[in-house]
Design a protein around this motif. Structure first.
Motif, PDB file in Angstrom:
ATOM      1  N   PRO A  51       0.817  -1.217   0.000  1.00  0.00           N
ATOM      2  CA  PRO A  51       0.000   0.000   0.000  1.00  0.00           C
ATOM      3  C   PRO A  51       0.850   1.267   0.000  1.00  0.00           C
ATOM      4  N   ASP A  52       0.353   2.266  -0.686  1.00  0.00           N
ATOM      5  CA  ASP A  52       0.981   3.589  -0.700  1.00  0.00           C
ATOM      6  C   ASP A  52      -0.038   4.563  -0.099  1.00  0.00           C
ATOM      7  N   TRP A  53       0.191   4.927   1.147  1.00  0.00           N
ATOM      8  CA  TRP A  53      -0.755   5.765   1.892  1.00  0.00           C
ATOM      9  C   TRP A  53      -0.923   7.135   1.244  1.00  0.00           C
ATOM     10  N   ASP A  54       0.181   7.748   0.838  1.00  0.00           N
ATOM     11  CA  ASP A  54       0.146   9.104   0.295  1.00  0.00           C
ATOM     12  C   ASP A  54      -0.637   9.196  -1.008  1.00  0.00           C
ATOM     13  N   GLU A  55      -0.507   8.192  -1.858  1.00  0.00           N
ATOM     14  CA  GLU A  55      -1.186   8.226  -3.150  1.00  0.00           C
ATOM     15  C   GLU A  55      -2.489   7.442  -3.155  1.00  0.00           C
ATOM     16  N   ASN A  56      -2.821   6.831  -2.008  1.00  0.00           N
ATOM     17  CA  ASN A  56      -4.067   6.083  -1.856  1.00  0.00           C
ATOM     18  C   ASN A  56      -4.211   5.001  -2.938  1.00  0.00           C
ATOM     19  N   CYS A  57      -3.151   4.188  -3.050  1.00  0.00           N
ATOM     20  CA  CYS A  57      -3.160   3.125  -4.055  1.00  0.00           C
ATOM     21  C   CYS A  57      -2.200   2.021  -3.614  1.00  0.00           C
ATOM     22  N   TYR A  58      -2.077   1.012  -4.430  1.00  0.00           N
ATOM     23  CA  TYR A  58      -1.085  -0.038  -4.203  1.00  0.00           C
ATOM     24  C   TYR A  58      -0.009   0.076  -5.264  1.00  0.00           C
ATOM     25  N   LYS A  59       1.234  -0.120  -4.866  1.00  0.00           N
ATOM     26  CA  LYS A  59       2.357  -0.188  -5.788  1.00  0.00           C
ATOM     27  C   LYS A  59       2.705  -1.667  -5.944  1.00  0.00           C
ATOM     28  N   SER A  60       2.853  -2.103  -7.182  1.00  0.00           N
ATOM     29  CA  SER A  60       3.103  -3.515  -7.442  1.00  0.00           C
ATOM     30  C   SER A  60       4.352  -3.688  -8.286  1.00  0.00           C
ATOM     31  N   ASP A  61       5.118  -4.713  -7.986  1.00  0.00           N
ATOM     32  CA  ASP A  61       6.313  -5.050  -8.735  1.00  0.00           C
ATOM     33  C   ASP A  61       6.314  -6.538  -9.037  1.00  0.00           C
ATOM     34  N   ILE A  62       6.953  -6.902 -10.134  1.00  0.00           N
ATOM     35  CA  ILE A  62       7.101  -8.310 -10.490  1.00  0.00           C
ATOM     36  C   ILE A  62       8.423  -8.808  -9.935  1.00  0.00           C
ATOM     37  N   HIS A  63       8.387  -9.971  -9.301  1.00  0.00           N
ATOM     38  CA  HIS A  63       9.579 -10.602  -8.743  1.00  0.00           C
ATOM     39  C   HIS A  63       9.781 -11.959  -9.380  1.00  0.00           C
ATOM     40  N   LEU A  64      11.033 -12.405  -9.446  1.00  0.00           N
ATOM     41  CA  LEU A  64      11.373 -13.710  -9.979  1.00  0.00           C
ATOM     42  C   LEU A  64      11.957 -14.552  -8.857  1.00  0.00           C
ATOM     43  N   LEU A  65      11.390 -15.724  -8.654  1.00  0.00           N
ATOM     44  CA  LEU A  65      11.831 -16.634  -7.601  1.00  0.00           C
ATOM     45  C   LEU A  65      12.605 -17.778  -8.218  1.00  0.00           C
ATOM     46  N   ASP A  66      13.810 -18.032  -7.726  1.00  0.00           N
ATOM     47  CA  ASP A  66      14.559 -19.230  -8.078  1.00  0.00           C
ATOM     48  C   ASP A  66      14.112 -20.301  -7.089  1.00  0.00           C
ATOM     49  N   VAL A  67      13.367 -21.272  -7.569  1.00  0.00           N
ATOM     50  CA  VAL A  67      12.746 -22.264  -6.698  1.00  0.00           C
ATOM     51  C   VAL A  67      13.793 -23.079  -5.932  1.00  0.00           C
ATOM     52  N   GLU A  68      14.902 -23.427  -6.576  1.00  0.00           N
ATOM     53  CA  GLU A  68      15.948 -24.230  -5.925  1.00  0.00           C
ATOM     54  C   GLU A  68      16.606 -23.504  -4.763  1.00  0.00           C
ATOM     55  N   SER A  69      17.030 -22.278  -4.997  1.00  0.00           N
ATOM     56  CA  SER A  69      17.783 -21.548  -3.969  1.00  0.00           C
ATOM     57  C   SER A  69      16.875 -20.750  -3.035  1.00  0.00           C
ATOM     58  N   GLY A  70      15.671 -20.436  -3.492  1.00  0.00           N
ATOM     59  CA  GLY A  70      14.771 -19.610  -2.697  1.00  0.00           C
ATOM     60  C   GLY A  70      15.037 -18.120  -2.830  1.00  0.00           C
ATOM     61  N   LYS A  71      15.996 -17.753  -3.669  1.00  0.00           N
ATOM     62  CA  LYS A  71      16.325 -16.336  -3.856  1.00  0.00           C
ATOM     63  C   LYS A  71      15.270 -15.657  -4.724  1.00  0.00           C
ATOM     64  N   ILE A  72      14.963 -14.423  -4.350  1.00  0.00           N
ATOM     65  CA  ILE A  72      13.976 -13.639  -5.086  1.00  0.00           C
ATOM     66  C   ILE A  72      14.645 -12.380  -5.620  1.00  0.00           C
ATOM     67  N   ARG A  73      14.351 -12.079  -6.876  1.00  0.00           N
ATOM     68  CA  ARG A  73      14.917 -10.890  -7.504  1.00  0.00           C
ATOM     69  C   ARG A  73      13.773 -10.039  -8.049  1.00  0.00           C
ATOM     70  N   ARG A  74      13.789  -8.768  -7.716  1.00  0.00           N
ATOM     71  CA  ARG A  74      12.767  -7.852  -8.222  1.00  0.00           C
ATOM     72  C   ARG A  74      13.099  -7.476  -9.654  1.00  0.00           C
ATOM     73  N   LEU A  75      12.111  -7.597 -10.540  1.00  0.00           N
ATOM     74  CA  LEU A  75      12.318  -7.292 -11.954  1.00  0.00           C
ATOM     75  C   LEU A  75      11.828  -5.900 -12.336  1.00  0.00           C
ATOM     76  N   THR A  76      10.838  -5.388 -11.619  1.00  0.00           N
ATOM     77  CA  THR A  76      10.323  -4.042 -11.885  1.00  0.00           C
ATOM     78  C   THR A  76      10.374  -3.246 -10.589  1.00  0.00           C
ATOM     79  N   THR A  77      10.327  -1.928 -10.708  1.00  0.00           N
ATOM     80  CA  THR A  77      10.358  -1.092  -9.511  1.00  0.00           C
ATOM     81  C   THR A  77       9.278  -0.042  -9.530  1.00  0.00           C
TER      82      THR A  77
END
Length: 81
Positions: A51-77
């Protein structure tokens, strides 16, 4: 937790243990959605929204999960996924 026989004592003990949620608590939540696995199953993409309180909305980003290692990398900001 022991059971207290007198309701007023029980209510006081519960109120000391449990803290009331505040609106600001919800601003720290992250909501996961749209989990999609790659055909080989090694990676998965998901949307993380916050949630973004100031703009009264939600900010969303796409993340990529490596299932083997469990590491997550954000693809968008800071965008709308």
């Amino acid at each position: 937790m022991p059971i207290y026989p007198i309701p007023s004592i029980r209510k006081r003990v519960i109120s000391e243990i449990m803290r009331k949620l505040d609106v600001k608590d919800f601003l720290n939540y992250r909501y996961l959605s749209r989990l999609t696995f790659a055909p080989g199953g090694r990676h998965a993409a998901l949307v993380v929204s916050r949630p973004d309180w100031d703009e009264n909305c939600y900010k969303s980003d796409i993340h990529l999960l490596d299932v083997e290692s469990g590491k997550i990398r954000r693809l968008t900001t800071q965008g709308d996924a």
